[in-house]
Enzyme design. Sequence first.
Site, PDB file in Angstrom:
ATOM      1  N   GLY A   1      45.020  52.191 -39.232  1.00  0.00           N
ATOM      2  CA  GLY A   1      45.144  51.654 -40.578  1.00  0.00           C
ATOM      3  C   GLY A   1      44.077  52.247 -41.471  1.00  0.00           C
TER       4      GLY A   1
ATOM      5  N   THR B   1      49.578  40.366 -61.609  1.00  0.00           N
ATOM      6  CA  THR B   1      48.281  39.889 -61.136  1.00  0.00           C
ATOM      7  C   THR B   1      47.923  38.508 -61.679  1.00  0.00           C
ATOM      8  OG1 THR B   1      45.909  40.278 -61.111  1.00  0.00           O
ATOM      9  CG2 THR B   1      47.099  41.190 -62.955  1.00  0.00           C
TER      10      THR B   1
ATOM     11  N   ARG C   1      47.182  29.567 -55.095  1.00  0.00           N
ATOM     12  CA  ARG C   1      48.487  30.201 -55.192  1.00  0.00           C
ATOM     13  C   ARG C   1      49.629  29.372 -54.613  1.00  0.00           C
ATOM     14  NH1 ARG C   1      46.504  36.328 -53.759  1.00  0.00           N
ATOM     15  NH2 ARG C   1      45.774  36.773 -55.858  1.00  0.00           N
TER      16      ARG C   1
END
Lengths: 636, 339
Positions: free
Chosen positions: A16, A266, A323
Amino acid sequence: MTTRIERHHYDVVVIGAGGAGLRAAIEARLAGKKTAIISKSLFGKAHTVMAEGGAAAAMGNVNSRDNWMVHYRDTMRGGKFLNNFRMAELHAKEAPSRIWELETYGALFDRTKDGKISQRNFGGHEYPRLAHVGDRTGLELIRTLQQKIVSLQQEDKAATGSYDSRIRVFAETTITELLLDGDKVAGAFGYYRETGEFVLFEAPAVVLATGGVGRSYKVTSNSWEYTGDGHALALRAGATLINMEFLQFHPTGMVWPPSVKGILVTESVRGDGGVLKNSTGKRFMFEYVPDVFRKQYAETEEEADRWYTDPDNNRRPPELLPRDEVARAINNEVKEGRGSPSGGVFLDVSTRLPAEEIKKRLPSMHHQFKELAGVDITREPMEVGPTCHYVMGGVEVDPDTAAASGTVQGLFAAGEVSGGMHGSNRLGGNSLSDLLVFGKRAGEHASSYTDVLATRPRVSQADLDAAVATALAPLERNDGENPYTLQQDLQAVMGDLVGIIRRKGELEESLVRLAELRERVSKVSAAGGRRYNPGWHLALDLRNMLVVSECTAKAALEREESRGGHTREDFPAMRPEWRQVNLVCSLDGDKVRLEHKPLPRMRPELIKLFDRAELAKYLTDEELAEYDALAEEAAK
Amino acid sequence: MGAKRRFKIWRGDQAGGDLKDYDVEVNDGEVVLDVIHRLQATQTPDLACRWNCKAGKCGSCSMEINGTPRLGCMTRMSTFAEDETVTVTPLRAFPVVRDLVTDVSFNYDKARQTPAFAPPADLAPGEYRMQQVDVERSQEFRKCIECFLCQNTCHVVRDHEENKKAFAGPRYFIRAAELDMHPLDAQEDRKEFAQASMGMGYCNITKCCTEVCPEHIKITDNAIIPMKERVVDRRYDPLVWLGRKIFRRDQLDGAGQVPATALVGARTEGSEVAQHHGLNWHREIPQPQAAPVDETGRLPISEITADRPGGPSPFGDDQTFPLPPEGLNYAHPSGTEQG
């Protein structure tokens, strides 16, 4: 077997090349280890570039009252106290140093008036805390780390004559299998995407930094790489996953046009003044403030609006709730028929800030809506809806060393692929700092692990042959299904049955459907050859997506409560007894096994950072009694 | 349901290839990359194409659409006429790997040859102080998503493979400019390096790179031109000129000077080519060198003011004689082909 396999020897292999991977690799190289970075894409294209808002670190540049303890509290609160407390503690303490360090690598953050790194407000953070560069912080981060690696390679070139002598990037290379020697990691096997040629990395230590699992969902902000490779590699190597039921649906993704559905809008839009409205024009978030947050959030629009200029004397607007809360609220508005024409709600910044200011503060949002949707956000509202964004769950790790739990040794994990840090819900801005803090730790401890290893583990030929056979299988089958069809079916199962709002019956059905898919995936076939064949690549990724989806579905069915990124319609409340439990997935043959594991207990000095009234909302009665005893002792 | 549209997509690999016709459904609001994904899912699963974020942030899906270098994810189908055939080809300046995927390693090589940020020695992490106005200039260039469209479109390399060795390209000029404008970068000679070793002299400011930049970075106006201007500034700065006169060469800031490695490397390889094939008409032409004129534009009159015995050379300070053979348009009649 006549297949040619290229062999490389490294001390540390980092799978990664996003923020966590690059940070880990830098650390391993600085520790003197020969390091390889494996990237599924080109170098510098990792999904980290999508992070927009910023990196949370309690530097206290904008509000000097901020410190690691406040950050720690916010993180635990955001995660609904399911976080691994030690990870949250290390994260809050070390994040500022990790950000400052980036400046020595050449990063250019936005500045305050006195020349320090500027910090912005974000959902769930008590003070302005996110170091940022406009709304392209992730790009800055990845580019900075990328350039730091290049600069290390330049040093190596000066010292040894070769850029690649101590740290090398293998771009467009996918790892399909980790190879073990007993319980110890011995290597990683994969293929070059470009040529389809196989490659074996023999290394005693592997750092997983592969990111998340979002491609199992249709509406997602994640790129194609997010197929849960690291999660699946870890499982197959004998490591364990925790908290896989917790997926973060970002409340604001684009909903129109259909082709860009899911792309992120965003949170800074809201941090900078944007408000959410339904089709009747009402700022509906005021109705969705849960009890546990009532004290910190404004009750009237006037108070909320004052907060942007005077945060010390007003409470925050409810648009800036964590969120999970906002995503659920939007979901509910749409379900009750107050949504926008394309099935979202309106996010409006045009009436809140002057056009020039919007273009300056949110340049890439302005650009993105203009180019992709033909919408000018300085004049009209955006249409937004929830999109699958982040998996809180992941490889269970030791908080200090990032070493994977389970039976395997020599495996480390950092960033989104690791679990525990964010509990049941991640705060915006905490992922960029997470990947720096734990990327560094993973690189450091992977290096010291190789130091104490008596003998180098060896890759067995039989394992290698098996890995080759598995990788070639889809190409050799002619009568199987198209991988793209299978991916769509998997996305349908996950989106419809294991989505934002979950129900027992649907979760049970999802497990049946996933079992069917498993049959079909085992017979997938890919047309074409080995050279840059995306169909073949997807066919191999499907296996990973499937096993990770099974973990999510199983854990979601097991957890009978709603908390953070896991909402059960049939168990709508948070239940303190479930807060004490992590659900741990491991692999038993090819079956997913699920176990309960008690959550580590917070140390006394940390739990005392919270007041009793707040803890009462989360803890069981016994735990509260212990807290009271502690408080009493302190009072004596 | 959308209408069927005609696409021509280049399919092939290093061995060669061709435009293939596809009829594919296109829906409202879609971009070219969506159409390519639909083709992969429904007609040709092995169609190779890079992509990642699908939001214009990663710079992976660079391709040429109707001949213009663009990002597939940011090219909306509504920008074409209903009956227009859309032709998609791989980036022309880089070798093809397969279909729309090209080998962009050229760019990563150039990245490695560009000196990295040099942190100030006297500041610890956390002590950096910079003003927003000062970082903004560099921040414009740090918006770069490395899609390499500017590198692909730049005519210096687009059809001139031979220039690639000596020419770093617009992407790396803005990198150099970014570091040059960085308030705390400790390295002083970014512009000189760009001129001497990155081949900035090849750029003749046609602004093609600025035109294709999906991030709308003003590559030419804000990076290349200021860098060029300041290179000239330095060369003709009276103080620098005076310094050249009164100090010995080893006292000048030669320590910070970077050798023109890229150019040297290019020439040596060019000479090999020349030896094998007689005269190579495509060889590297050495860049013109300015004569060491003073501020009146004249050479120093007497040996006393010149920095070398025997007076300055009208061919420039850094020219040596005899000229290296690969710099001459001359093939010896004995020929190297037989030998």
